[in-house]
Design an enzyme around this catalytic site. Structure first.
Site, PDB file in Angstrom:
ATOM      1  N   LYS A 206       0.770  -1.188  -0.124  1.00 46.58           N
ATOM      2  CA  LYS A 206      -0.094  -0.035  -0.102  1.00 46.58           C
ATOM      3  C   LYS A 206       0.824   1.219   0.119  1.00 46.58           C
ATOM      4  CE  LYS A 206      -3.613   2.151   2.576  1.00 46.58           C
ATOM      5  NZ  LYS A 206      -4.822   2.172   3.590  1.00 46.58           N
ATOM      6  N   LYS A 260      -2.150  -1.555  -3.781  1.00 47.11           N
ATOM      7  CA  LYS A 260      -3.141  -0.317  -3.628  1.00 47.11           C
ATOM      8  C   LYS A 260      -2.188   0.918  -3.570  1.00 47.11           C
ATOM      9  CE  LYS A 260      -6.369   1.796  -0.623  1.00 47.11           C
ATOM     10  NZ  LYS A 260      -7.361   1.782   0.756  1.00 47.11           N
ATOM     11  N   TYR A 325     -15.305  -0.079  -7.573  1.00 45.65           N
ATOM     12  CA  TYR A 325     -16.591   0.521  -7.309  1.00 45.65           C
ATOM     13  C   TYR A 325     -17.387   0.379  -8.321  1.00 45.65           C
ATOM     14  CZ  TYR A 325     -14.010   2.831  -3.463  1.00 45.65           C
ATOM     15  OH  TYR A 325     -13.200   2.928  -2.428  1.00 45.65           O
TER      16      TYR A 325
END
Length: 336
Positions: A206, A260, A325
């Site tokens: 990340k 990410k 999403y």
């Protein structure tokens, strides 16, 4: 290492690369990577209240849902063939504290939503987020002491948070905090408390990215955040460090790993998959989603086309799945 391609043996015109691109049927036959609804994890935002949905202004098409509506979202995912939902709670500034005790409260938004989903759709996999930022008055993923985000005290809190989520029925825990040693501590606690089958999908690589802004709006962290997260998230220029972080988390008991953000780090996705051969995921984060949505709404890009092309890029980079999403919209398109 990727095996280099052998030199193409036939010269033009014996070899015409366009032959197998001529029709949709031929293109489908030779497609190297394809998408399925089963590739998606759908991130969903939660909020207090009853029978409400509130749009997230910086993420067009995304809403926060009250817990009583999360069962309907789970049924929608199941009908579309999406195998998993990931839960993120919105917490107001008034509800945030310095001790972050709500993070492991059995009746917090996330734990109530886990139970709601399991009642509505037992077969849907429920993934959670493990980090203190939704509950922290400072907006950081860990405890802040004298201006510093402290590691070991934070890990103790994350373990309590993980156990509460496992008790609520979570299938997959997603430690997103990037504290050192948290995977080993969580895995040890899960084993000792009888949650041996709960999986860990670690946010192992990340990065300290500028692409997280809309997400922080969605969970109420933008106003809370003091400073930045560069002391515990990876510098965007450091690919080798990301590989070391992945290796560490796997050694400590992670079952799956995540990169990410996603699109700006496709090279890291490929390195992780080639280097470790483990289930590898990417998070198409809020900033990636928001910029594509904004361009599509302005007519600058074809929305459905860039949605699918962006998701296919993750598969080409070696990912086994994508947190996105776009999951419901992409699944509907794939299902025809």
């Amino acid at each position: 290492m990727v095996t280099p391609l052998v030199q193409f043996p036939a010269p033009y015109p014996a070899a015409r690369m366009r032959r197998v691109r001529r029709t949709p049927a031929l293109r489908a036959m030779v497609a190297e990577n394809t998408l399925s609804p089963a590739d998606f994890i759908w991130p969903v935002f939660l909020m207090e209240g009853r029978d409400e949905e509130t749009p997230v202004p910086s993420m067009p098409g995304v809403v926060r849902r009250t817990v009583d509506r999360i069962g309907a979202a789970a049924r929608e995912a199941q009908a579309l063939g999406i195998p998993a939902i990931c839960l993120f709670p919105y917490t107001s500034m008034e509800a945030r504290t310095s001790d972050c005790a709500m993070a492991w409260d059995s009746d917090n938004l996330t734990n109530r939503a886990i139970r709601e989903i399991k009642d509505a759709c037992p077969d849907i996999a429920v993934m959670t987020d493990i980090a203190l930022d939704p509950y922290n008055i400072d907006g950081q993923d860990g405890y802040v002491r004298d201006g510093d985000v402290v590691n070991d005290e934070t890990v103790e809190a994350l373990v309590k948070m993980a156990l509460a989520q496992a008790e609520a029925g979570a299938d997959i825990l997603g430690p997103s905090d990037m504290m050192d040693g948290r995977i080993g501590a969580i895995r040890g606690a899960l084993e000792s408390e009888g949650h041996r089958d709960v999986a860990i999908l670690s946010y192992a690589a990340k990065f300290a990215s500028a692409f997280y802004g809309p997400f922080r709006d969605a969970v109420g962290a933008s106003a809370a955040l003091k400073g930045d997260k560069k002391t515990y998230q990876i510098d965007p220029g450091n690919g080798d460090e990301a590989m070391r972080c992945v290796a560490r988390d796997l050694a400590e008991g992670a079952d799956m790993v995540m990169v990410k953000p996603g699109m700006p780090y496709l090279d890291v996705c490929r390195r992780v998959k080639d280097g470790f051969g483990v289930p590898t995921f990417a998070y198409q984060v809020s900033g990636e989603y928001a910029m594509l949505q904004a361009a599509a709404q302005n007519g600058w890009l074809k929305g459905e086309a860039v949605m699918m092309e962006s998701l296919l890029a993750f598969k080409r980079a070696g990912c086994d799945g994508i947190l996105t999403y776009y999951a419901p919209a992409a699944a509907r398109l794939l299902n025809g």
